[in-house]
Design an enzyme around this catalytic site. Structure first.
Site, PDB file in Angstrom:
ATOM      1  N   ARG A 270       0.806  -1.213   0.000  1.00 25.90           N
ATOM      2  CA  ARG A 270       0.000   0.000   0.000  1.00 25.90           C
ATOM      3  C   ARG A 270       0.845   1.272   0.000  1.00 25.90           C
ATOM      4  O   ARG A 270       0.596   2.204  -0.763  1.00 25.90           O
ATOM      5  CB  ARG A 270      -0.923   0.054   1.232  1.00 25.90           C
ATOM      6  CG  ARG A 270      -2.171  -0.750   1.113  1.00 25.90           C
ATOM      7  CD  ARG A 270      -2.586  -1.268   2.468  1.00 25.90           C
ATOM      8  NE  ARG A 270      -1.635  -2.280   2.885  1.00 25.90           N
ATOM      9  CZ  ARG A 270      -1.707  -3.556   2.527  1.00 25.90           C
ATOM     10  NH1 ARG A 270      -2.705  -3.978   1.829  1.00 25.90           N
ATOM     11  NH2 ARG A 270      -0.790  -4.429   2.892  1.00 25.90           N
ATOM     12  N   THR A 271       1.811   1.344   0.908  1.00 27.52           N
ATOM     13  CA  THR A 271       2.510   2.617   1.103  1.00 27.52           C
ATOM     14  C   THR A 271       3.259   3.028  -0.166  1.00 27.52           C
ATOM     15  O   THR A 271       3.120   4.148  -0.653  1.00 27.52           O
ATOM     16  CB  THR A 271       3.457   2.537   2.312  1.00 27.52           C
ATOM     17  OG1 THR A 271       2.712   2.067   3.425  1.00 27.52           O
ATOM     18  CG2 THR A 271       4.048   3.897   2.638  1.00 27.52           C
TER      19      THR A 271
ATOM     20  N   LYS B 181      26.306  -3.121  -1.028  1.00 29.20           N
ATOM     21  CA  LYS B 181      27.777  -3.035  -1.132  1.00 29.20           C
ATOM     22  C   LYS B 181      28.384  -2.339   0.079  1.00 29.20           C
ATOM     23  O   LYS B 181      29.580  -2.096   0.132  1.00 29.20           O
ATOM     24  CB  LYS B 181      28.166  -2.242  -2.395  1.00 29.20           C
ATOM     25  CG  LYS B 181      27.650  -2.816  -3.686  1.00 29.20           C
ATOM     26  CD  LYS B 181      28.098  -1.907  -4.835  1.00 29.20           C
ATOM     27  CE  LYS B 181      27.438  -2.303  -6.137  1.00 29.20           C
ATOM     28  NZ  LYS B 181      27.693  -1.298  -7.188  1.00 29.20           N
TER      29      LYS B 181
ATOM     30  N   ARG C 158      11.351   3.964   3.494  1.00 26.27           N
ATOM     31  CA  ARG C 158      10.972   2.975   4.526  1.00 26.27           C
ATOM     32  C   ARG C 158      12.218   2.180   4.858  1.00 26.27           C
ATOM     33  O   ARG C 158      12.944   1.741   3.950  1.00 26.27           O
ATOM     34  CB  ARG C 158       9.878   2.040   4.008  1.00 26.27           C
ATOM     35  CG  ARG C 158       9.681   0.843   4.933  1.00 26.27           C
ATOM     36  CD  ARG C 158       8.471   0.033   4.596  1.00 26.27           C
ATOM     37  NE  ARG C 158       7.259   0.749   4.930  1.00 26.27           N
ATOM     38  CZ  ARG C 158       6.036   0.213   4.829  1.00 26.27           C
ATOM     39  NH1 ARG C 158       5.888  -1.033   4.411  1.00 26.27           N
ATOM     40  NH2 ARG C 158       4.970   0.905   5.163  1.00 26.27           N
TER      41      ARG C 158
ATOM     42  N   HIS D  58       5.105   5.801  11.699  1.00 22.78           N
ATOM     43  CA  HIS D  58       4.583   5.678  10.326  1.00 22.78           C
ATOM     44  C   HIS D  58       3.605   6.851  10.139  1.00 22.78           C
ATOM     45  O   HIS D  58       2.395   6.681  10.095  1.00 22.78           O
ATOM     46  CB  HIS D  58       3.885   4.331  10.188  1.00 22.78           C
ATOM     47  CG  HIS D  58       3.630   3.894   8.776  1.00 22.78           C
ATOM     48  ND1 HIS D  58       3.681   4.753   7.697  1.00 22.78           N
ATOM     49  CD2 HIS D  58       3.306   2.673   8.267  1.00 22.78           C
ATOM     50  CE1 HIS D  58       3.406   4.053   6.591  1.00 22.78           C
ATOM     51  NE2 HIS D  58       3.175   2.799   6.911  1.00 22.78           N
TER      52      HIS D  58
HETATM   53  C1  NCD Z   1       1.991  -1.211   8.223  1.00 24.40           C
HETATM   54  C2  NCD Z   1       3.479  -1.013   8.379  1.00 24.40           C
HETATM   55  O1  NCD Z   1       4.254  -1.225   7.449  1.00 24.40           O
HETATM   56  O2  NCD Z   1       3.850  -0.587   9.470  1.00 24.40           O
HETATM   57  N1  NCD Z   1       1.620  -1.451   6.895  1.00 24.40           N
HETATM   58  C3  NCD Z   1       1.235  -0.397   6.129  1.00 24.40           C
HETATM   59  O3  NCD Z   1       2.019   0.477   5.815  1.00 24.40           O
HETATM   60  N2  NCD Z   1      -0.056  -0.327   5.806  1.00 24.40           N
HETATM   61  C4  NCD Z   1       1.417  -2.209   9.149  1.00 24.40           C
HETATM   62  C5  NCD Z   1       1.973  -3.606   9.164  1.00 24.40           C
HETATM   63  O4  NCD Z   1       2.865  -3.954   8.391  1.00 24.40           O
HETATM   64  O5  NCD Z   1       1.481  -4.390   9.979  1.00 24.40           O
END
Ligand code: NCD
Length: 303
Positions: free
Chosen positions: A52-53, A82, A103, A131
């Site tokens: 999703r993100t 590397k 991320r 997040h």
């Molecule tokens: C979440 C995350 O990556 O923290 N996922 C997301 O971005 N929707 C939640 C999760 O992974 O459980």
């Protein structure tokens, strides 16, 4: 505001402004938004899995007329493999784009990136830290579904120790009046003290079962036990499947309550619940697109 690393950077006014901007973005689609940030480019740098993100950020950028460069497995396919430091990667990638969405498995990685970056850094999840963009889309979802935020009762369920989405969301909710929080987790996975310390004015309850709040909560925010944060997988097995929203539990909830989940779900919500209008998690995931359009245009507005 240049970077979006933590929700601590946002006050109530900015939170509401972003929600209103996300609502406007939704209305502008499919065509009118394409001229908001033309010729700008975003880089998505993902050192951890994402569906999703990353995809909603990339779709959001396209909806704003932006270009995208992307590495979806940066641990393996960027120079991190590397031995390049995160700081060096950021300095280099910043020369190719106008904003970086990152991320990373390490808590504090987005902050580290921001400290050397010449372009805005957007934290798309840093380890068990925060997040912020998820919490913003969660806020937008609550506001759109319930038509209010002040005075609501929110149950946060699951892995509250390792779940970064809830760490950001409760800090955001602390800006609203008379919000009451119910933290439901096994005691080993309870909300960390550093988060509790930041929400001092908020009324909260620490529980390990859903039973007493089924009839009173307005929002059930369900989370996954964060398997990848356990060094001992037998520990994970102890908690996997501990909470599950079933049709039976749903029957006891208020008619206007909503069930949310940042997704992915791995057994925390019985698919039978999906057809109930109170199941808001797929609408929530869609809202990610509008909120991420809002975030990109907010951060790039003056650049
Ligand atoms: C979440 C995350 O990556 O923290 N996922 C997301 O971005 N929707 C939640 C999760 O992974 O459980």
């Amino acid at each position: 505001m240049k970077h979006l690393v933590s929700v601590n950077q946002l006050d109530r006014k900015a939170l509401l402004e972003l929600c209103s901007l996300a609502g406007k973005m939704k209305k502008m689609l499919p065509d009118a938004s394409r001229s908001i940030q033309p010729y700008k480019r975003v880089a998505t740098l993902f050192y951890e899995p994402s569906t999703r993100t990353r995809l909603s950020f990339e779709a959001a950028a396209q909806n704003l007329g932006m270009d995208i460069i992307s590495t979806e497995n940066a641990m393996q396919f960027s120079s991190a493999a590397k031995g390049e430091t995160l700081e060096d990667t950021i300095r280099v990638v910043g020369g190719y784009c106008d904003a970086i969405v990152i991320r990373h498995p390490e808590t504090g990685a987005a902050e580290k990136a921001a400290s050397v970056s010449t372009v805005p850094i957007i934290n798309a999840g840093d380890g068990t830290g925060e997040h912020p963009t998820q919490a913003l889309l969660d806020l937008f979802t609550i506001k759109s579904e319930l038509k209010k935020i002040d005075g609501i009762k929110v149950a946060l369920i699951g892995d509250l120790l390792n779940g970064r989405t809830v760490h950001s969301l409760v800090r955001i909710l602390a800006h609203f009046k008379n919000v009451e929080l119910y933290f439901i987790s096994p005691s080993e996975l309870s909300m960390p003290k550093n988060v509790l310390d930041q929400i001092k004015g908020v009324k909260f309850h620490i529980l390990n079962s859903l039973d007493s709040i089924l009839e009173i909560a307005d929002v059930f925010y369900v989370t996954r036990i964060q398997k990848e944060r356990f060094t001992d997988q037998s520990e994970y097995q102890k908690f996997a499947g501990i909470y599950c929203i079933t049709a039976e539990l749903l029957n006891k909830m208020k008619n206007n309550a909503i069930i949310m989940h940042p997704l992915p779900r791995v057994g925390e919500i019985d698919p039978i619940v999906d057809n109930d209008p109170r199941a808001a998690y797929f609408r929530q995931a869609e809202n990610g697109l509008y909120m991420r359009m809002a975030i990109l245009s907010y951060l790039l507005a003056d650049s």
